[in-house]
Write a protein that holds these residues in place. Structure first.
Motif, short mmCIF file in Angstrom:
data_model
loop_
_atom_site.label_atom_id
_atom_site.label_comp_id
_atom_site.label_asym_id
_atom_site.label_seq_id
_atom_site.Cartn_x
_atom_site.Cartn_y
_atom_site.Cartn_z
N SER A 11 11.35 20.01 -23.08
CA SER A 11 10.46 19.47 -21.88
C SER A 11 11.59 18.72 -21.08
CB SER A 11 9.80 18.22 -22.65
OG SER A 11 8.76 18.88 -23.69
N PRO A 12 11.12 18.49 -19.66
CA PRO A 12 11.85 17.75 -18.77
C PRO A 12 11.96 16.00 -19.10
CG PRO A 12 10.08 18.89 -17.58
CD PRO A 12 9.69 19.05 -18.99
N PRO A 13 13.35 15.91 -18.86
CA PRO A 13 13.47 14.31 -19.27
C PRO A 13 12.43 13.36 -18.63
CG PRO A 13 15.34 15.09 -18.15
CD PRO A 13 14.43 16.24 -18.27
N SER A 14 12.27 12.08 -19.27
CA SER A 14 11.57 11.07 -18.45
C SER A 14 12.57 9.86 -18.48
CB SER A 14 10.63 10.45 -19.43
OG SER A 14 9.59 11.52 -19.30
N TYR A 15 12.68 9.31 -17.38
CA TYR A 15 13.77 8.08 -17.23
C TYR A 15 12.88 6.64 -16.81
CZ TYR A 15 16.60 12.09 -15.61
OH TYR A 15 17.39 13.22 -15.68
N PHE A 16 13.51 5.86 -17.32
CA PHE A 16 13.03 4.21 -17.47
C PHE A 16 14.25 3.44 -17.32
CE2 PHE A 16 10.65 7.11 -20.54
CZ PHE A 16 9.64 6.79 -20.37
N TYR A 17 13.76 2.25 -17.02
CA TYR A 17 14.73 1.12 -16.61
C TYR A 17 14.30 -0.04 -17.34
CZ TYR A 17 17.63 -2.02 -13.81
OH TYR A 17 18.72 -3.05 -13.58
N THR A 18 15.30 -0.55 -18.25
CA THR A 18 14.79 -1.60 -19.51
C THR A 18 15.15 -2.83 -18.81
OG1 THR A 18 17.53 -1.61 -19.82
CG2 THR A 18 15.99 -0.22 -21.20
N LYS A 19 15.50 -3.08 -17.46
CA LYS A 19 15.43 -4.39 -16.89
C LYS A 19 14.51 -4.66 -15.62
CE LYS A 19 20.53 -4.98 -17.80
NZ LYS A 19 21.91 -4.84 -17.25
N LEU A 20 13.55 -4.12 -15.87
CA LEU A 20 12.36 -3.83 -14.85
C LEU A 20 11.79 -5.19 -14.56
CD1 LEU A 20 10.77 -2.10 -12.94
CD2 LEU A 20 9.09 -1.68 -14.74
N ALA A 21 11.72 -6.06 -15.50
CA ALA A 21 10.95 -7.76 -15.43
C ALA A 21 11.91 -8.13 -14.38
CB ALA A 21 11.14 -8.05 -16.93
N ASP A 22 13.26 -8.13 -14.66
CA ASP A 22 14.21 -8.93 -13.58
C ASP A 22 13.93 -8.16 -12.06
OD1 ASP A 22 15.09 -10.27 -15.87
OD2 ASP A 22 16.93 -9.01 -15.82
N VAL A 23 13.81 -7.04 -12.01
CA VAL A 23 13.35 -6.37 -10.60
C VAL A 23 12.18 -6.95 -10.16
CG1 VAL A 23 12.91 -4.28 -9.64
CG2 VAL A 23 14.77 -4.50 -11.36
N LYS A 24 10.99 -7.27 -11.00
CA LYS A 24 9.85 -7.69 -10.70
C LYS A 24 9.94 -9.11 -10.17
CE LYS A 24 6.59 -4.57 -13.20
NZ LYS A 24 5.60 -4.59 -14.19
N HIS A 25 10.81 -9.97 -10.65
CA HIS A 25 10.89 -11.26 -10.40
C HIS A 25 11.47 -11.28 -9.13
CE1 HIS A 25 10.83 -12.66 -14.87
NE2 HIS A 25 9.41 -12.42 -14.33
#
Length: 243
Positions: free
Chosen positions: A156-170
Motif C-alpha cells: 500500500s502507498p505509505p502515509s505520512y504524519f507529523y508528531t509535533k503538529l500541536a506546536d505548529v498549530k500554536h
C-alpha cells in the motif's frame, strides 16, 4: 377637568420616555456599527517525521491446513526480510489471518446455475509505523524484492504524519492573530479612527495540504497524508471596536 390634566400629563411623560428609549436605541445601534471585522492567515511548511506503511500477502489452497502452513512460512520470510532491512521486530504488526472460501459460479449444460468450491484464500497484513521515514519509504518502493522471494505480496502507498503538529498549530494561531490585528490597525488608520477593544475572535479549521498542490480546502478540514512535505494554514477572524 382634573382627569384631562392627568391624562395629558401621563401622555406627555410617555412621549418623553419614548424619545429617551429611541435615542438610546439609535446610540447603541451606531455603537454596534462602529466595528471592524478582519481575517488573518497563519501558515507553516514542514516535513513529516512519522511514516505508516502496510502490505498484504496471501495463499490459496484446497486444503486449509496447507494454505495456513504456507502463509505462516511467508510470514517468517517477510519478517526476516524486514529485519535485514533494519526494521526492528517490535515495529512490525501482523494482523490475524483472514480466511475466505472461494466459490466458482457457472452454468451447466442445461443452463442451470452451478456453484463449485474453489479452495481457501488466506491473507494477512503487516504494518509498520516508524520515525525513520527515509528507511521505510525506500522499503515501500522496493517491495518487488519480497515478490521475488516467491510471495504474493501487495504493498500500500505509505502515509505520512507529523508528531509535533500541536506546536505548529500554536504558532500558526499566533501568526494569524498578529496578521489580523495588523490589518485592523491599517483599516482604522486609513479611516482616521482608532482601534478599540477586541469584541470577538473566531478560529477557522486547520487545512493541511501538499505544498504547491491544487488540493481543495474542506469545511471540516483537509489532512493530507500522501505527501511527506506538507503545508498547514489556519485563519483567525477578529472583530474590534473603533473609536
Amino acid at each position: 377637568m382634573n382627569r384631562n390634566i392627568i391624562a395629558i400629563a401621563i401622555a406627555s411623560l410617555g412621549f418623553i420616555i419614548g424619545l429617551a428609549l429611541l435615542g438610546n436605541a439609535i446610540k447603541n445601534r451606531n455603537k454596534s456599527e462602529n466595528t471592524i471585522s478582519v481575517t488573518g492567515l497563519g501558515s507553516n511548511k514542514f516535513t513529516s517525521d512519522l511514516i505508516a506503511w502496510s502490505g498484504n500477502f496471501s495463499r490459496n489452497s484446497f486444503e486449509l491446513k496447507s494454505a495456513y502452513d504456507e502463509l505462516a512460512n511467508d510470514k517468517k520470510v517477510i519478517e526476516n526480510y524486514l529485519i535485514s532491512k533494519g526494521i526492528a521486530k517490535n515495529q512490525m504488526v501482523f494482523s490475524a489471518v483472514d480466511i475466505q472460501k472461494q466459490i466458482n459460479y457457472g452454468t451447466d449444460a442445461n443452463g442451470r446455475s452451478t456453484q463449485t468450491f474453489g479452495g481457501y484464500q488466506l491473507s494477512q497484513k503487516v504494518s509498520i509505523d516508524s520515525k525513520d521515514v527515509a528507511k521505510v519509504e525506500n522499503l515501500s518502493r522496493n517491495i518487488t524484492e519480497i515478490i521475488n522471494l516467491g510471495i504474493e505480496f501487495t504493498s500500500s502507498p505509505p502515509s505520512y504524519f507529523y508528531t509535533k503538529l500541536a506546536d505548529v498549530k500554536h504558532q500558526m494561531i499566533a501568526d494569524a492573530t498578529k496578521d489580523a490585528k495588523q490589518r485592523a490597525e491599517k483599516i482604522a488608520e486609513n479611516s482616521g479612527a482608532k482601534l478599540g477593544n477586541l469584541k470577538k475572535a473566531t478560529m477557522g479549521i486547520t487545512q493541511i495540504t501538499a505544498p504547491n498542490s491544487t488540493e481543495e480546502y474542506s469545511y471540516g478540514g483537509t489532512f493530507n497524508t500522501s505527501s511527506k512535505d506538507k503545508e498547514a494554514s489556519i485563519t483567525i477572524k477578529l472583530e474590534y471596536e473603533v473609536n
